[in-house]
Scaffold this motif. Structure first.
Motif, PDB file in Angstrom:
ATOM      1  N   ASP A   1       0.851  -1.198   0.000  1.00 30.95           N
ATOM      2  CA  ASP A   1       0.000   0.000   0.000  1.00 30.95           C
ATOM      3  C   ASP A   1       0.886   1.247   0.000  1.00 30.95           C
ATOM      4  OD1 ASP A   1      -2.197  -1.575   0.028  1.00 30.95           O
ATOM      5  OD2 ASP A   1      -2.865  -1.057   2.042  1.00 30.95           O
TER       6      ASP A   1
ATOM      7  N   SER B   1     -11.300  -2.141  -4.798  1.00 28.53           N
ATOM      8  CA  SER B   1     -10.156  -1.289  -5.099  1.00 28.53           C
ATOM      9  C   SER B   1      -9.584  -0.578  -3.871  1.00 28.53           C
ATOM     10  CB  SER B   1     -10.550  -0.236  -6.149  1.00 28.53           C
ATOM     11  OG  SER B   1     -11.615   0.580  -5.675  1.00 28.53           O
TER      12      SER B   1
ATOM     13  N   ASN C   1     -12.436   9.945   1.191  1.00 29.55           N
ATOM     14  CA  ASN C   1     -13.150  11.234   1.242  1.00 29.55           C
ATOM     15  C   ASN C   1     -14.488  11.093   1.968  1.00 29.55           C
ATOM     16  OD1 ASN C   1     -13.496  13.991   0.734  1.00 29.55           O
ATOM     17  ND2 ASN C   1     -14.571  13.612  -1.206  1.00 29.55           N
TER      18      ASN C   1
ATOM     19  N   ASP D   1      -7.355   9.825   2.208  1.00 20.76           N
ATOM     20  CA  ASP D   1      -7.751  10.719   1.107  1.00 20.76           C
ATOM     21  C   ASP D   1      -8.568  10.004   0.046  1.00 20.76           C
ATOM     22  OD1 ASP D   1      -6.447  12.866   2.272  1.00 20.76           O
ATOM     23  OD2 ASP D   1      -4.547  12.459   1.246  1.00 20.76           O
ATOM     24  N   GLU D   2      -8.275   8.719  -0.183  1.00 30.05           N
ATOM     25  CA  GLU D   2      -8.977   8.000  -1.247  1.00 30.05           C
ATOM     26  C   GLU D   2     -10.442   7.723  -0.907  1.00 30.05           C
ATOM     27  OE1 GLU D   2      -6.442   7.059   0.735  1.00 30.05           O
ATOM     28  OE2 GLU D   2      -5.915   4.986   0.253  1.00 30.05           O
TER      29      GLU D   2
END
Length: 483
Positions: free
Chosen positions: A33, A122, A95, A92-93
């Protein structure tokens, strides 16, 4: 109320919980990651919150009373969810709003499995693992785990155990010491989890999916690493493995231990609750199978039986994993499945709902009342496992059932007032209050489309369902706060 002692215990528990954000970091590092900052920041923030609570009162040493245990249970689950949502908020991905992050965290801890996330396939592996870890820790109750270790820190555990442990009869212990009882329950839980992991791996899952879904199944949680849940694998053997371990997770873990300790499988069938549990699942499975074949929804008998058994077991045990979209099945079936979630798992299991033992006692009481109509002078005793049940227990279960229906009605009316249609409101409250996670209508796939008020409202429903109503409701009574 011993507020300083309560504050000290909460601080300790939150500091211990901060360590749970380290395994996702390790998993994310191993899986490549690119961004693990949310977990580092979440770990430091949670540790700091716990330390700030603990430091001013760290010298407080007094025995807990039952009343203190109720307050700690409610505060801990609420505060745990508040600090546990930090990785979701900081990623952040994702939100995510505060309502979404809190809902997802509460759903994980309470093993509800209702999600607001879309595109789960994902997600970074660290985030997916964290969701499953929340399930696994919440499955037997983080407070029960803490009972096993807090005596080393100078904190007694019996009051916490009685406030947290599900089921109508809470004083039964496998060992004289509550600490040993909690440890034994966790040994059983851990052993079954490891067996499930290896079974999944042999059936074809990779190690990551095997561990994650074992966490989900043994906690009767329902989160998956894939948007399509267990349908992603399209594997009959995996489906049957999942069914087997969901059945085990929905059973009383104390019974598992006694059977293992005495090496006698026949003890399962001698238990009245187990017989009722299996009987309901068999009856519902045969009904679902007949309807699926009768309406030609499925034409392969083996697949129809497997899907029927899978969904009946998943919904009734409040797991919530799926192998197909059952909302498009013949109209009776989805509603029948939702109603089965009210029965739930056995007392002392990781399952939600009202619990099988309560429904069994309610049915026996109903039959007794009908029998007494032509014979009002008869003396009939309600028995469980051949032993008479006290009238006080029967009375308290009727009170619990009445309160459950009242609370369900309030939550459903609240959702309707917030703009949700009746089908969505009914199934969403059933999914959250029963800690089951699968809904109909606008929440058939996920809960992302609900407004923020509905998410906060249903988060409260999940917490109340996990703590079995009275633990929360007792805090609202003036008598609780009276000296």
């Amino acid at each position: 109320m011993q507020y300083k002692v309560i504050q000290r215990i909460l601080g300790l528990l939150i500091m211990v919980f901060s360590l749970t954000m380290l395994p996702p970091i390790l998993v994310g590092w191993m899986m490549g990651d690119p961004e693990l900052t949310p977990f580092w920041e979440g770990f430091l923030l949670t540790l700091a919150v716990g330390f700030v609570l603990w430091l001013p009162v760290h010298r407080e040493r007094r025995d807990l009373r039952l009343r203190d245990g109720f307050l700690i249970a409610v505060l801990f689950w609420t505060m745990l969810s508040a600090v546990g949502m930090t990785p979701f908020l900081l990623a952040d991905e994702l939100n995510m709003s505060a309502a979404d992050a809190f809902f997802e965290t509460v759903s994980g801890f309470t093993t509800t499995g209702a999600t607001v996330l879309v595109g789960i396939d994902s997600l970074p592996r660290s985030l997916n693992f964290y969701r499953m870890e929340l399930h696994w820790l919440g499955g037997m109750g983080i407070i029960v785990l803490a009972v096993a270790i807090l005596p080393m820190l100078g904190v007694g555990g019996m009051q916490l155990y009685r406030a947290e442990t599900p089921g109508p009869i809470k004083d039964a212990k496998l060992t004289p010491r509550i600490t040993e009882t909690a440890k034994l329950l966790w040994y059983v839980y851990l052993a079954l989890t490891l067996l499930c992991v290896f079974a999944y791996r042999v059936a074809g899952m990779n190690w990551f999916d095997a561990v994650c879904h074992a966490f989900s199944v043994l906690s009767t949680g329902g989160f998956s690493t894939h948007d399509s849940s267990m349908a992603y694998f399209d594997n009959g053997l995996i489906d049957y493995i999942t069914i087997f371990f969901m059945l085990l997770a929905g059973m009383n873990f104390s019974l598992h231990f006694v059977v293992w300790n005495q090496r006698e499988l026949g003890l399962y069938w001698r238990d009245s609750e187990f017989r009722a549990y299996i009987s309901v699942i068999v009856l519902l499975t045969l009904t679902a199978f007949a309807l699926l074949m009768g309406f030609h929804t499925l034409t392969d008998p083996e697949q129809a039986f497997r899907y029927a058994l899978f969904h009946v077991t998943s919904v009734m045990t409040s797991t919530g994993l799926i192998v197909t979209d059952h909302s498009v099945w013949p109209n009776l079936l989805p509603v029948l499945l939702i109603f089965s979630s009210f029965v739930g798992g056995c007392a002392g299991s990781t399952g939600g709902g009202i619990k099988v033992i309560r429904f069994l006692l309610l049915m026996k009481q109903g039959i007794r009342e009908v029998t007494l109509l032509p014979h009002p002078a008869a003396h009939l005793h309600i028995k469980i496992n051949g032993e008479p049940v006290s009238e006080q227990v029967v009375k308290s279960i009727w009170g619990f059932f009445a309160m459950y229906i009242a609370v369900f009605t309030v939550f459903m009316l609240g959702l309707i007032a917030a703009g949700e249609n009746q089908v969505t409101a009914f199934s969403a409250v059933a999914a959250t209050l029963n800690n089951m996670g699968v809904g109909l209508g606008d929440v058939a796939s996920n809960f992302a489309g609900l407004n923020d008020f509905s998410k906060w409202w249903l988060s409260l429903a999940m917490l109340m369902g996990r703590l079995e109503l009275f633990t929360v409701l007792v805090l609202l009574t003036p008598a609780f706060w009276r000296r």
